[in-house]
Design an enzyme around this catalytic site. Structure first.
Site, PDB file in Angstrom:
ATOM      1  NE  ARG A  54      -3.965  -0.150   1.923  1.00  0.00           N
ATOM      2  CZ  ARG A  54      -5.005  -0.359   1.099  1.00  0.00           C
ATOM      3  NH1 ARG A  54      -5.152  -1.530   0.507  1.00  0.00           N
ATOM      4  NH2 ARG A  54      -5.880   0.599   0.876  1.00  0.00           N
ATOM      5  CG  HIS A 111       6.501  11.985 -17.048  1.00  0.00           C
ATOM      6  ND1 HIS A 111       6.175  11.523 -15.791  1.00  0.00           N
ATOM      7  CD2 HIS A 111       5.313  12.252 -17.667  1.00  0.00           C
ATOM      8  CE1 HIS A 111       4.865  11.528 -15.637  1.00  0.00           C
ATOM      9  NE2 HIS A 111       4.319  11.963 -16.765  1.00  0.00           N
ATOM     10  CG  ASP A 163       0.859  11.226 -16.357  1.00  0.00           C
ATOM     11  OD1 ASP A 163       1.230  10.398 -15.504  1.00  0.00           O
ATOM     12  OD2 ASP A 163       1.505  12.245 -16.649  1.00  0.00           O
TER      13      ASP A 163
END
Length: 292
Positions: free
Chosen positions: A84, A129, A144
């Site tokens: 998590r 990116h 994205d």
């Protein structure tokens, strides 16, 4: 007075491959709290993107602490789903790409150069990116889930240069040759987020980008504590000791936090299971001086 969300209690290298026969998909859907039927449609794509960025925070703490970032499918699933945790673009969008392909979307990864907070004439930056391009009914859509506090909150059409409004900012994608420039309107000014290459890259380009982002001394992830989360109501961004909250009604709250407050924000706002070995980095962040 702004109110922050409280974390809910827990019930429990290859971006183009679907890990383990798709068995990760039910665990992923539970992780983001998505209980509806999945199918390769725009409605599902938009719902998954919104649920993902609200449930899985953007963060680069492993780069900051020197733990390293493994972007292999098993490592990402263990971290973002099992533990998590959050992650940055190569982890987030790598996972999202595998999810979309498992559902049946026609999707592929793209890579680009971050231009956020840079003047337009600044020298080229490295390709660090990753995003996902999805084809639906012959149209390309940018998705994205890994660009921090200005991450697009919904799919953006890549074949239109018109402004595209969202619950948060307005976005615009302009293509010049084989490069797409993605920008957001921030306080009335268009600011470039990143420039994307047209062609889906080989996996090694993601590995090199991830190495730079997680290990190069010039990477801001090596120097700053960064976390972000976007919900339907607000964007939350943490940079070292400065917490910024941007509500959809236009209100903005900025405040500086102590080390204990940073730790509490990571847990309660960014939904992270804070680890004891993060404390040294948190204490350094609490003493940071942030310009701008």
């Amino acid at each position: 007075m702004l109110h922050y969300p409280v974390a809910p209690s827990s019930d429990s290298g290859d971006f183009d491959a679907v890990a383990s026969d798709g068995a990760f998909l039910p665990r992923y859907l539970a992780r983001i709290g998505y209980a509806a039927t999945v199918a390769p449609t725009m409605e599902v794509l938009a719902a998954l993107q919104a649920a993902h960025i609200a449930a899985i925070p953007f963060e680069g703490i492993d780069a900051l602490t020197g733990a390293g970032v493994d972007i292999g499918a098993d490592a990402v699933d263990a971290k973002l789903i099992g533990q998590r945790r959050g992650g940055y673009c190569f982890e987030q969008n790598g996972l999202f790409l595998r999810v979309l392909k498992a559902i049946g979307f026609d999707a592929e990864g793209l890579i680009g150069r971050v231009r956020w907070m840079l003047p337009e004439d600044a020298p080229p930056t490295p390709r660090t990116h990753m995003v996902v391009r999805v084809m639906l009914d012959g149209r390309p859509w940018l998705t994205d889930v890994g660009f921090g506090a200005t991450v697009p909150p919904q799919p953006l059409a890549m074949d239109s240069e018109e402004s595209q409004s969202t619950r948060h900012e307005t976005y615009r994608i302009v293509r010049t040759g084989d490069v797409w420039q993605v920008a957001a309107s921030i306080e009335g000014e268009w600011r470039t987020l990143y420039r994307l290459d047209h062609v889906s890259p080989p996996a090694i380009d993601y590995e090199i980008g991830n190495w730079y982002t997680s290990a190069h001394p010039d990477s801001h992830f090596r120097r700053q504590l960064i976390a972000a989360r976007t919900t339907a109501e607000a964007r939350y961004g943490l940079r070292d000791n400065r917490l910024t909250t941007r509500l959809t009604d236009g209100r903005i709250d900025r405040r500086y936090l102590t080390a204990d407050e940073i730790e509490r924000a990571l847990a309660e706002i960014f939904l992270l299971p804070v680890r004891p070995h993060w404390r040294a980095a948190i204490e350094r962040a609490a003493t940071a001086e942030i310009a701008g």
